[in-house]
Design a protein around this motif. Structure first.
Motif, PDB file in Angstrom:
ATOM      1  N   ASP A 138       2.796   3.529  -9.550  1.00 52.14           N
ATOM      2  CA  ASP A 138       1.936   2.473 -10.065  1.00 52.14           C
ATOM      3  C   ASP A 138       2.720   1.166 -10.036  1.00 52.14           C
ATOM      4  O   ASP A 138       3.844   1.094 -10.547  1.00 52.14           O
ATOM      5  CB  ASP A 138       1.517   2.816 -11.505  1.00 52.14           C
ATOM      6  CG  ASP A 138       0.408   1.903 -12.009  1.00 52.14           C
ATOM      7  OD1 ASP A 138       0.415   0.710 -11.648  1.00 52.14           O
ATOM      8  OD2 ASP A 138      -0.452   2.391 -12.765  1.00 52.14           O
ATOM      9  N   LEU A 139       2.148   0.136  -9.430  1.00 49.32           N
ATOM     10  CA  LEU A 139       2.845  -1.149  -9.329  1.00 49.32           C
ATOM     11  C   LEU A 139       3.234  -1.701 -10.695  1.00 49.32           C
ATOM     12  O   LEU A 139       4.268  -2.374 -10.837  1.00 49.32           O
ATOM     13  CB  LEU A 139       1.981  -2.171  -8.579  1.00 49.32           C
ATOM     14  CG  LEU A 139       1.675  -1.874  -7.114  1.00 49.32           C
ATOM     15  CD1 LEU A 139       0.862  -3.001  -6.499  1.00 49.32           C
ATOM     16  CD2 LEU A 139       2.956  -1.635  -6.311  1.00 49.32           C
ATOM     17  N   SER A 170       2.298   1.695  -3.391  1.00 47.26           N
ATOM     18  CA  SER A 170       1.235   2.088  -4.331  1.00 47.26           C
ATOM     19  C   SER A 170       0.887   3.569  -4.223  1.00 47.26           C
ATOM     20  O   SER A 170       0.432   4.180  -5.192  1.00 47.26           O
ATOM     21  CB  SER A 170      -0.018   1.245  -4.086  1.00 47.26           C
ATOM     22  OG  SER A 170       0.236  -0.118  -4.313  1.00 47.26           O
ATOM     23  N   LYS A 171       1.077   4.151  -3.038  1.00 48.87           N
ATOM     24  CA  LYS A 171       0.821   5.579  -2.870  1.00 48.87           C
ATOM     25  C   LYS A 171       1.807   6.430  -3.660  1.00 48.87           C
ATOM     26  O   LYS A 171       1.535   7.590  -3.977  1.00 48.87           O
ATOM     27  CB  LYS A 171       0.928   5.963  -1.382  1.00 48.87           C
ATOM     28  CG  LYS A 171      -0.160   5.382  -0.496  1.00 48.87           C
ATOM     29  CD  LYS A 171       0.120   5.754   0.955  1.00 48.87           C
ATOM     30  CE  LYS A 171      -0.902   5.122   1.906  1.00 48.87           C
ATOM     31  NZ  LYS A 171      -0.575   5.429   3.325  1.00 48.87           N
ATOM     32  N   GLU A 204       0.831  -1.206   0.000  1.00 46.73           N
ATOM     33  CA  GLU A 204       0.000   0.000   0.000  1.00 46.73           C
ATOM     34  C   GLU A 204       0.868   1.260   0.000  1.00 46.73           C
ATOM     35  O   GLU A 204       0.556   2.236  -0.704  1.00 46.73           O
ATOM     36  CB  GLU A 204      -0.921  -0.001   1.221  1.00 46.73           C
ATOM     37  CG  GLU A 204      -2.071  -0.996   1.110  1.00 46.73           C
ATOM     38  CD  GLU A 204      -2.974  -0.945   2.329  1.00 46.73           C
ATOM     39  OE1 GLU A 204      -2.783  -0.022   3.170  1.00 46.73           O
ATOM     40  OE2 GLU A 204      -3.862  -1.804   2.452  1.00 46.73           O
TER      41      GLU A 204
END
Length: 333
Positions: A51-52, A47-48, A44
């Motif tokens: 972009d994965l 991801s903040k 998480e």
């Protein structure tokens, strides 16, 4: 696209996000206790910040890294790349939970090995002398130092919860001194005769001795690992004699270790790189000035970021993705 480096440190797990032009975009840290109790998610947090799907490669360090001797894709590594978690210092489970989360996310990732008796890239004398010399993040720290300085023959002194000094010759890691046999850190340090007697008498385990053999032993501080450094430094600021003795002793042992590596080096040392939360400290004492009192100004000193473990790992990911087959003498599979 981005590249990510992960530093599996004693007090927390640090991440560096690097752009495709090799620039650091962000660095953040996850506390071990928070991770263990599910209060924060590594995925998480990543991801903040990106972009994965943009992650081209991540370089991971974990624990001792003594189960592998090359840089491998994570899906080729068994048992998280370690022989055992026992006897490796303070275990909280936070690092394990982060590793599992990253592994389950199926991100493209490689694992950096530690330095140990089976590391074929290293000098045979160091391998014969010491079963373990340094954890994987020390490799990434050395790579960041190599990138920052351009030196090919130098020593890296990483001083924080533990202290590890590494010798690099001809751009290859020759050997290192691990915290349990050499210099003190804030938490960890070498086991002395009194501790051996306590271990033999069943009063403490060897791992308990190792985990209280650093400056904390001299300052007589017992607290959560994440708090010990701040307690000792605050004592130093306030003129506490034990705290000052603890820091001064730590610095002396680091100087001895650096001096030993200088003595056995085959090449002229170009300089010494300082890093870690203590190695980069400017207050309440200036570590660079204090260590230089022992080195007598004979060698250039260079301070790099205390987040060099995460930064160096990201640099390794970047270079491996772009085709590099060897990192400081360590083969890329």
């Amino acid at each position: 696209m981005v590249f990510i480096g992960m530093d599996h440190g004693t007090t927390g797990i640090s991440f560096c996000i690097m752009s495709d032009d090799g620039e650091v975009e962000d660095i953040f840290k996850i506390g071990r206790e928070e991770s263990k109790h599910g209060e924060v998610s590594a995925i998480e947090e990543i991801s903040k910040r990106c972009d994965l799907e943009d992650i081209k490669l991540m370089a991971i360090t974990y624990a001792m890294g003594d189960g592998i001797s090359k840089i491998y894709p994570i899906d080729k590594v068994e048992d998280r790349g370690i022989l055992s978690i026992d006897g490796a210092g303070k275990v909280t489970g936070g690092g394990t939970s982060v590793f599992s989360e990253l592994e389950n996310a199926k991100l493209p990732a490689i694992m950096i090995p530690g330095l140990h008796k089976d590391s074929e890239s290293m000098d045979k004398l160091f391998r014969a002398a010491y079963s373990h010399q340094a954890s994987p993040e020390k490799v990434s720290i050395c790579y960041n130092a190599f990138k920052e300085t351009g030196w090919t023959n130098f020593i890296v002194a990483d001083i924080s919860s533990n202290s590890v000094d590494i010798l690099i010759e001809d751009s290859k890691i020759k050997g290192a001194m691990d915290a349990c046999v050499g210099a003190m850190g804030i938490i960890h340090g070498p086991i002395n005769l009194a501790m051996i007697r306590d271990i033999d008498d069943g009063l403490i385990t060897a791992n308990e001795a190792f985990s209280h053999a650093g400056a904390c032993k001299i300052a007589d501080v017992r607290d959560k690992v994440a708090n010990v450094k701040d307690i000792i430094l605050e004592g130093y600021r306030n003129g506490d004699e034990r705290s000052k003795l603890a820091i001064d002793t730590l610095i002396m042992t680091v100087a001895m270790e650096i001096g030993g590596l200088i003595t056995i080096s085959n090449e002229d040392i170009e300089g010494i790189v300082l890093t870690g939360s203590i190695g980069s400290a400017k207050e309440p004492f200036d570590f660079e000035n204090e260590i230089n009192k022992y080195l007598k100004g004979n060698y250039p000193l260079k301070i790099i970021s205390k987040e060099s473990g995460a930064i160096g790992a990201a640099q390794i990911a970047f270079d491996v993705f772009n085709g590099k087959k060897s990192i400081l003498g360590i083969e890329v599979d």
